[in-house]
Design an enzyme around this catalytic site. Structure first.
Site, PDB file in Angstrom:
ATOM      1  N   ALA A  67       0.870  -1.180   0.000  1.00  0.00           N
ATOM      2  CA  ALA A  67       0.000   0.000   0.000  1.00  0.00           C
ATOM      3  C   ALA A  67       0.905   1.227   0.000  1.00  0.00           C
ATOM      4  O   ALA A  67       2.061   1.157   0.428  1.00  0.00           O
ATOM      5  CB  ALA A  67      -0.873  -0.012   1.248  1.00  0.00           C
ATOM      6  N   GLY A 110       0.629  -5.128   0.631  1.00  0.00           N
ATOM      7  CA  GLY A 110      -0.531  -5.237  -0.254  1.00  0.00           C
ATOM      8  C   GLY A 110      -0.197  -5.955  -1.565  1.00  0.00           C
ATOM      9  O   GLY A 110      -1.067  -6.581  -2.169  1.00  0.00           O
ATOM     10  N   GLU A 113      -0.464  -9.507  -0.688  1.00  0.00           N
ATOM     11  CA  GLU A 113      -1.898  -9.801  -0.493  1.00  0.00           C
ATOM     12  C   GLU A 113      -2.622  -9.864  -1.837  1.00  0.00           C
ATOM     13  O   GLU A 113      -3.516 -10.686  -2.030  1.00  0.00           O
ATOM     14  CB  GLU A 113      -2.519  -8.744   0.438  1.00  0.00           C
ATOM     15  CG  GLU A 113      -2.039  -8.916   1.879  1.00  0.00           C
ATOM     16  CD  GLU A 113      -2.319  -7.706   2.762  1.00  0.00           C
ATOM     17  OE1 GLU A 113      -2.051  -6.576   2.321  1.00  0.00           O
ATOM     18  OE2 GLU A 113      -2.802  -7.886   3.891  1.00  0.00           O
ATOM     19  N   GLU A 133       4.762  -5.030   6.947  1.00  0.00           N
ATOM     20  CA  GLU A 133       4.062  -3.917   7.627  1.00  0.00           C
ATOM     21  C   GLU A 133       4.543  -3.723   9.054  1.00  0.00           C
ATOM     22  O   GLU A 133       4.543  -2.611   9.582  1.00  0.00           O
ATOM     23  CB  GLU A 133       2.543  -4.174   7.642  1.00  0.00           C
ATOM     24  CG  GLU A 133       1.871  -4.120   6.274  1.00  0.00           C
ATOM     25  CD  GLU A 133       1.831  -5.452   5.539  1.00  0.00           C
ATOM     26  OE1 GLU A 133       2.615  -6.370   5.905  1.00  0.00           O
ATOM     27  OE2 GLU A 133       1.021  -5.584   4.611  1.00  0.00           O
TER      28      GLU A 133
HETATM   29  N1  COA Z   1       4.623   3.162  -0.548  1.00  0.00           N
HETATM   30  C1  COA Z   1       5.035   4.335  -1.086  1.00  0.00           C
HETATM   31  N2  COA Z   1       6.179   4.452  -1.778  1.00  0.00           N
HETATM   32  C2  COA Z   1       6.950   3.371  -1.924  1.00  0.00           C
HETATM   33  C3  COA Z   1       6.589   2.115  -1.383  1.00  0.00           C
HETATM   34  C4  COA Z   1       5.370   2.049  -0.658  1.00  0.00           C
HETATM   35  N3  COA Z   1       4.923   0.892  -0.122  1.00  0.00           N
HETATM   36  N4  COA Z   1       7.554   1.226  -1.681  1.00  0.00           N
HETATM   37  C5  COA Z   1       8.490   1.886  -2.398  1.00  0.00           C
HETATM   38  N5  COA Z   1       8.133   3.190  -2.549  1.00  0.00           N
HETATM   39  C6  COA Z   1       8.841   4.263  -3.266  1.00  0.00           C
HETATM   40  C7  COA Z   1      10.009   4.808  -2.443  1.00  0.00           C
HETATM   41  O1  COA Z   1       9.555   5.764  -1.512  1.00  0.00           O
HETATM   42  C8  COA Z   1      10.861   5.421  -3.541  1.00  0.00           C
HETATM   43  O2  COA Z   1      10.281   6.630  -3.946  1.00  0.00           O
HETATM   44  P1  COA Z   1      11.227   7.939  -4.210  1.00  0.00           P
HETATM   45  O3  COA Z   1      12.139   7.521  -5.329  1.00  0.00           O
HETATM   46  O4  COA Z   1      10.259   9.010  -4.591  1.00  0.00           O
HETATM   47  O5  COA Z   1      11.965   8.183  -2.938  1.00  0.00           O
HETATM   48  C9  COA Z   1      10.666   4.432  -4.694  1.00  0.00           C
HETATM   49  O6  COA Z   1       9.442   3.750  -4.424  1.00  0.00           O
HETATM   50  C10 COA Z   1      11.774   3.396  -4.813  1.00  0.00           C
HETATM   51  O7  COA Z   1      11.878   2.727  -3.563  1.00  0.00           O
HETATM   52  P2  COA Z   1      13.272   2.612  -2.739  1.00  0.00           P
HETATM   53  O8  COA Z   1      12.933   2.377  -1.306  1.00  0.00           O
HETATM   54  O9  COA Z   1      14.150   3.785  -3.049  1.00  0.00           O
HETATM   55  O10 COA Z   1      13.877   1.307  -3.422  1.00  0.00           O
HETATM   56  P3  COA Z   1      14.884   0.257  -2.755  1.00  0.00           P
HETATM   57  O11 COA Z   1      15.308  -0.632  -3.871  1.00  0.00           O
HETATM   58  O12 COA Z   1      15.935   0.971  -1.955  1.00  0.00           O
HETATM   59  O13 COA Z   1      13.994  -0.585  -1.698  1.00  0.00           O
HETATM   60  C11 COA Z   1      12.029  -1.816  -0.974  1.00  0.00           C
HETATM   61  C12 COA Z   1      12.962  -1.396  -2.147  1.00  0.00           C
HETATM   62  C13 COA Z   1      10.845  -2.542  -1.553  1.00  0.00           C
HETATM   63  C14 COA Z   1      12.821  -2.758  -0.013  1.00  0.00           C
HETATM   64  C15 COA Z   1      11.589  -0.554  -0.197  1.00  0.00           C
HETATM   65  O14 COA Z   1      11.069   0.386  -1.142  1.00  0.00           O
HETATM   66  C16 COA Z   1      10.514  -0.819   0.834  1.00  0.00           C
HETATM   67  O15 COA Z   1      10.806  -1.313   1.892  1.00  0.00           O
HETATM   68  N6  COA Z   1       9.248  -0.444   0.536  1.00  0.00           N
HETATM   69  C17 COA Z   1       8.165  -0.508   1.463  1.00  0.00           C
HETATM   70  C18 COA Z   1       7.651  -1.936   1.615  1.00  0.00           C
HETATM   71  C19 COA Z   1       6.539  -1.967   2.665  1.00  0.00           C
HETATM   72  O16 COA Z   1       6.736  -1.702   3.818  1.00  0.00           O
HETATM   73  N7  COA Z   1       5.325  -2.321   2.203  1.00  0.00           N
HETATM   74  C20 COA Z   1       4.174  -2.425   3.053  1.00  0.00           C
HETATM   75  C21 COA Z   1       3.440  -1.159   3.083  1.00  0.00           C
HETATM   76  S1  COA Z   1       2.018  -1.190   4.179  1.00  0.00           S
END
Ligand code: COA
Length: 259
Positions: A67, A110, A113, A133
């Protein structure tokens, strides 16, 4: 790809409706607009008589990374309840035609999911699955504590949900979250091949079979068996049953019309 809002692209290829999540710069984070687009695309294909099966995919780096955290970070409890963002997922759950997920990169929160709302899951070897999460101070809200537990068991579900650890595709496949793992370069071709295979089968038999398998998540064994039997008998009212069995006896390929 054509169709829908920019966040979700759609295309039809020989009776297969293809739905692609398209926010690659945000790793396909599922904001409200993307969820609206997804629901519209999947329910639209579900109603389209020319479509027999759907393929749901993202980009190479991410199926969907969860999400949209930015959209939720400042929301109050009351706002979250009013927003009722998860009620949309119910519409995806009710899609009758089979949905094949083609997963590459991250399927987190999500995204994971959403994978569990699909029926057959084809994953690239380097795909990663998780419910992280817990790491941002919350927990899954679109089935991530319920569907994981029912499909991979309590021990593994707790591991995913409480630690937020990501599972590699092969581990997710062994656990029962994924149907098939293929080399990275083949995940889309393989998922499309599965879709075309399904598109050649009897659409009513597919829908009834999907419904029966999903019933197992919801009911007791004896009720599920009863339900299955009724659906099985109902298929004897279709021309496709006649055609399928006649084709077998005549040693030819069946042609299913969905009647
Ligand atoms: N919601 C909003 N934005 C997200 C996102 C999310 N769930 N997951 C990734 N993004 C965005 C990042 O903020 C970043 O945006 P920016 O370039 O404007 O800063 C872009 O996507 C790229 O992500 P980034 O974190 O820089 O890539 P990474 O390769 O370093 O890491 C992940 C990848 C997937 C490990 C990391 O993005 C992450 O942990 N995401 C969240 C996962 C999460 O907690 N999901 C559950 C949400 S309830």
């Amino acid at each position: 790809m054509r169709g829908m809002a920019n966040e979700v692209l759609t295309e039809t290829r020989a009776q297969v409706g293809i739905v692609r999540i398209n926010r690659p710069d945000k790793l396909n984070a599922l904001n409200l607009a993307t969820m609206d687009g997804l629901v519209a695309a999947l329910t639209g294909f579900d109603r389209d008589p020319e479509v027999r099966c759907m393929l749901l995919t993202g980009s190479e780096r991410a199926f969907a990374a969860g999400a949209d955290i930015g959209e939720m970070s400042d929301a109050s409890m009351v706002e979250m309840i009013r927003r009722d963002q998860f009620s949309k997922w119910e519409r995806i759950r009710r899609v009758k035609k089979p949905i094949v997920a083609a997963v590459s990169g991250y399927a987190l929160g999500g995204g994971c999911e959403l994978v569990m709302h699909c029926d057959i899951v084809v994953a690239a070897e380097s795909a990663r699955f998780g419910q992280p999460e817990i790491n941002i101070g919350v927990m899954p809200g679109a089935g991530g504590t319920q569907r994981t537990t029912r499909s991979i068991g309590k021990a593994r579900a707790m591991d995913m949900v409480l630690t937020g650890r990501m599972l590699a595709a092969t581990e997710a496949c062994q656990a029962g979250l994924v149907s098939r793992v293929v080399p990275d370069e083949h995940y889309l071709d393989e998922a499309l091949r599965v879709c075309h295979e399904l598109a050649d089968k009897s659409p009513l038999a597919l829908q009834h079979a999907k419904e029966a398998v999903l019933k197992a998540f919801d009911t007791t064994l004896s009720e599920g068996l009863e339900y299955e039997r009724k659906l099985f008998y109902m298929l004897f009212a279709t021309q496709d049953q006649r055609e399928g069995m006649a084709a077998f006896l005549e040693k030819r390929q069946p042609v299913f019309t969905g009647k």
